[in-house]
Design a protein around this motif. Structure first.
Motif, mmCIF file in Angstrom:
data_model
loop_
_atom_site.group_PDB
_atom_site.id
_atom_site.type_symbol
_atom_site.label_atom_id
_atom_site.label_comp_id
_atom_site.label_asym_id
_atom_site.label_seq_id
_atom_site.Cartn_x
_atom_site.Cartn_y
_atom_site.Cartn_z
ATOM 1 N N UNK A 157 -4.534 -4.434 0.578
ATOM 2 C CA UNK A 157 -4.553 -2.444 1.179
ATOM 3 C C UNK A 157 -3.549 -1.780 1.676
ATOM 4 N N UNK A 158 -3.361 -0.731 2.348
ATOM 5 C CA UNK A 158 -2.190 0.028 2.642
ATOM 6 C C UNK A 158 -1.505 -0.560 3.368
ATOM 7 N N UNK A 159 -2.248 -1.484 5.148
ATOM 8 C CA UNK A 159 -2.029 -1.488 5.870
ATOM 9 C C UNK A 159 -1.249 -2.941 5.881
ATOM 10 N N UNK A 161 0.100 -4.231 3.087
ATOM 11 C CA UNK A 161 1.573 -3.892 2.206
ATOM 12 C C UNK A 161 3.034 -3.169 2.691
ATOM 13 N N UNK B 105 6.423 -4.543 -3.000
ATOM 14 C CA UNK B 105 4.984 -4.337 -2.566
ATOM 15 C C UNK B 105 6.263 -2.180 -2.213
ATOM 16 N N UNK B 108 3.623 -0.870 -5.025
ATOM 17 C CA UNK B 108 2.186 -1.209 -4.394
ATOM 18 C C UNK B 108 2.035 0.047 -3.309
ATOM 19 N N UNK B 109 3.074 0.163 -2.503
ATOM 20 C CA UNK B 109 2.678 0.983 -1.272
ATOM 21 C C UNK B 109 2.954 2.384 -2.218
ATOM 22 N N UNK B 112 0.102 3.513 -3.316
ATOM 23 C CA UNK B 112 -0.871 3.318 -2.146
ATOM 24 C C UNK B 112 -1.132 5.665 -1.702
ATOM 25 N N UNK B 113 0.264 5.189 -1.323
ATOM 26 C CA UNK B 113 0.156 6.199 -1.041
ATOM 27 C C UNK B 113 0.885 7.914 -1.948
ATOM 28 N N UNK B 123 1.019 3.690 9.017
ATOM 29 C CA UNK B 123 -0.151 4.275 8.709
ATOM 30 C C UNK B 123 -0.142 2.940 10.976
ATOM 31 N N UNK B 124 1.001 1.971 11.069
ATOM 32 C CA UNK B 124 0.474 1.268 11.626
ATOM 33 C C UNK B 124 0.993 1.648 13.183
#
Lengths: 511, 126
Positions: A157-159, A161, B105, B108-109, B112-113, B123-124
């Motif tokens: 999931x995005x977090x 990754x 990675x 994949x990011x 997603x974005x 996001x974190x």
């Protein structure tokens, strides 16, 4: 006994490469049993190691090292008291984590691809701990680290990754520092064998290149152990992994690849007499202790809170080892001995209760799907075993008397007072209260309260998860109460291995 | 002159390392951060090779290959130190796998974005 040492790396490594193939042929049938078998074998092997001689050395490929430290050619695997302690911790925590995974990972797909990196991580950690060679430590460190990057991002999931990427970047910087340090040490001494480096440094004048290398090691392994100026990756990376992996990352990876190597290098290779090293350790430890705990109090995410508490507890260990080094350099052997014993005891305890708490959080997430403590309530009523284990873990981490956390924190505080650091002792006690307060908050919000409407159908987690948690809970109680029994087997030899200082070289070469 | 000649490669290594660190600290693009990590790896590898290099009296260093015509003593006199080269090979392989994982990675990011820009990915919490 010599022939057993390579098995610690070979068994998980072989399992790690067999698993994806098995997973391809027979999906979901044999992965968990193979994993359990491999980890079970490791537990048996690490218990067997306690029956052998105090120091076991294996020279790989038959390149036997000579008694004369100037003519070593081979690569050595060394197993002394400290190695034994950490090996046992790794095996026990991995056993609980793998057992927990057998049920927990049902909610994920491609589970065999999960067990593979997990085994590689264990192989890497065992390799780091057993290796008697600086470059080998680097290689195994990277094996464990690369496996852990993949596991942190396993949920894709995005977090997850993002956390994995952040972890990757910071860990890659750490590796750069470490390798640069290795290169400088090699340039200086012409060897990579830890014992031989120790012997050569013992007789030499202090010089600036060595200090630079030590600085690079402190930064590199400090990053791996998430000491405070370098801690930013841990609160993202550890909670993002699946719960059993979080337990392994927080419980053993930061210890094997951070604290253990740091302690080994400071005490046994460069020696505690290097000018500023004990002071830097004390400073990093105190900072981590305070900052980790203060950041922890503001968290509402259960797993993130646990991750911050890991930073704080690693601070305790590094602080204790730093003060031990300082006292050793000053010739105060009794005080040094006590505080180092306390530090290692706390390291072992933290491995047990932190992995227990991560497994408990996993059990809660497994049934409710929630990590926010404000949204979860009344778990103790719906899931009695999970609730009880969470309570044991919380009391243990908060330092409440019958549990192990109390004894190690008490010993650390006594040691700090004895070593002439009353201020640090006060800080340690205060932070202990902050931890206790935070975990009372955890119990209040997660365990107590009325069961919300949407969780009225929540039931207890499956049996393997409960067994894993109960096993660690029993250890939490046992390690504290049985301290007079197990200290002479487990902790005293580990402390003596560090306390031996530069005598490490003599014990490896059998002189 | 001799001093500068001797130290120059080492300074270059440190400079390369610093450039890598700068890229990681300052750049906001995932790909540029990956390039920064590669620079750090390469700077360390270069440093390791330099550590093994030595100038024999003949003024020329040979590759560390033992042949039948070469006695051990001659080998020791004229060839460079083979250990760092073995280390560099290992380090390069490790660096490659780390970079490969980072690229995966990043891809994949991006899925997603839809961006490599770090300021829009965060996001974190800190």
């Amino acid at each position: 006994m010599e022939n057993v040492l390579p098995l610690f790396v070979v068994i998980p490594l072989a399992a790690g490469f067999v698993l994806p193939v098995v997973g391809l042929l027979k999906p979901g049938r044999f992965c968990a049993p193979i994993c359990l078998g491999a980890v079970g074998a490791l537990v048996v092997l690490s218990c067997m190691m306690f029956a052998g001689e105090p120091v076991v050395v294996t020279w790989m490929g038959g390149w036997v090292g000579q008694a004369d430290p100037s003519s070593v050619t081979g690569i050595a695997m060394v197993c002394d008291g400290l190695t034994r302690l950490i090996l046992l911790i790794i095996s026990v925590v991995s056993l609980a984590a793998v057992l927990f995974s057998t049920s927990y990972m049902r909610s994920y797909t491609k589970v065999c691809l999960y067990y593979g990196p997990m085994m590689l991580m264990i192989a890497g950690m065992n390799g780091v701990v057993l290796s008697g060679d600086l470059f080998n430590i680097y290689v195994f460190l990277e094996v464990a680290a690369i496996a852990s990057y993949a596991l942190v991002g396993f949920g894709v999931e995005s977090e997850e990754l993002e956390a994995s990427f952040k972890y990757l970047v910071l860990s890659a910087i750490a590796s750069g520092f470490i390798l640069l340090g290795v290169a400088i040490v090699y340039n200086l001494t012409g060897t990579l064998n830890l014992a031989q480096i120790g012997a050569l440094i013992e007789g030499s004048e202090p010089n600036k290149a060595l200090l630079l290398a030590i600085g690079l090691f402190l930064a590199g392994f400090g990053l791996k152990a998430a000491m405070v100026p370098f801690h930013a990756w841990l609160p993202d990376a550890h909670p993002s992994a699946p719960a059993p992996v979080s337990a392994m990352l927080s419980g053993i990876l930061i210890k094997a690849s951070g604290v253990y190597v740091l302690a080994r290098i400071v005490f046994n290779v460069v020696g505690v007499h290097q000018s500023a090293v004990p002071a830097v350790l004390i400073m990093m430890g105190t900072l981590s202790l305070v900052v980790g705990a203060l950041l922890m109090t503001a968290q509402w995410d259960f797993k993130r809170l646990l991750a911050y508490s890991s930073i704080s507890h690693m601070g305790y260990v590094i602080l204790a080892l730093g003060v031990g080094a300082e006292q050793m350099a000053a010739g105060q052997h009794a005080a040094a001995s006590l505080i180092m014993f306390a530090g290692l005891f706390h390291l072992a305890n933290h491995a047990v209760f932190k992995s227990l708490l991560f497994l408990c959080s996993g059990s809660v997430v497994h049934r409710t799907g929630l990590r926010d403590m404000r949204a979860v309530a009344g778990i103790a009523r719906r899931m009695p075993v999970t609730g009880f284990c969470t309570r044991v873990g919380s009391l243990s981490i908060g330092g409440v008397p019958p549990f192990n956390g109390f004894f190690s924190k008490l010993l650390i505080v006594i040691g700090l007072c004895w070593a002439g650091h009353p201020f640090l002792a006060v800080v340690a006690v205060l932070i202990s209260f902050v931890t206790l307060y935070t975990f009372i908050k955890v119990q209040r919000y997660v365990l107590e309260g009325d069961v919300p409407q949407e969780f009225s159908a929540v039931t207890e987690s499956p049996l393997p998860m409960l067994v894993a948690m109960a096993f660690l809970s029993v250890l939490c109680l046992g390690m504290g109460l049985l301290l007079p029994l197990h200290r002479f087997v487990l902790l005293e030899p580990a402390k003596d291995a560090l306390f031996n200082g530069l005598g490490y070289a003599r014990s490896v070469f059998g002189g | 002159m001799g001093m500068i000649h001797e130290f120059f490669p080492y300074v270059l290594c440190v400079l390369l390392f610093a450039v890598g660190l700068y890229a990681i600290a300052v750049k906001k693009n995932l790909i540029k951060i990956i390039i920064g990590v590669m620079l750090i790896h390469n700077a360390t590898s270069l440093f390791l090779v330099l550590v093994g290099y030595r100038m024999p009296e003949t003024g020329e260093s040979a590759a560390p290959i033992i042949t039948r015509a070469l006695s051990g003593e001659e080998f020791f006199r004229q060839s460079v130190d083979p250990v760092p080269q073995a280390l560099v090979l290992t380090a390069i392989v490790i660096g490659l796998s780390v970079v490969a994982l980072m690229v995966v990675m990043a891809v994949r990011l991006h899925e997603k974005y839809g961006t490599f820009d770090l300021t829009r990915i965060r996001k974190l919490r800190g």
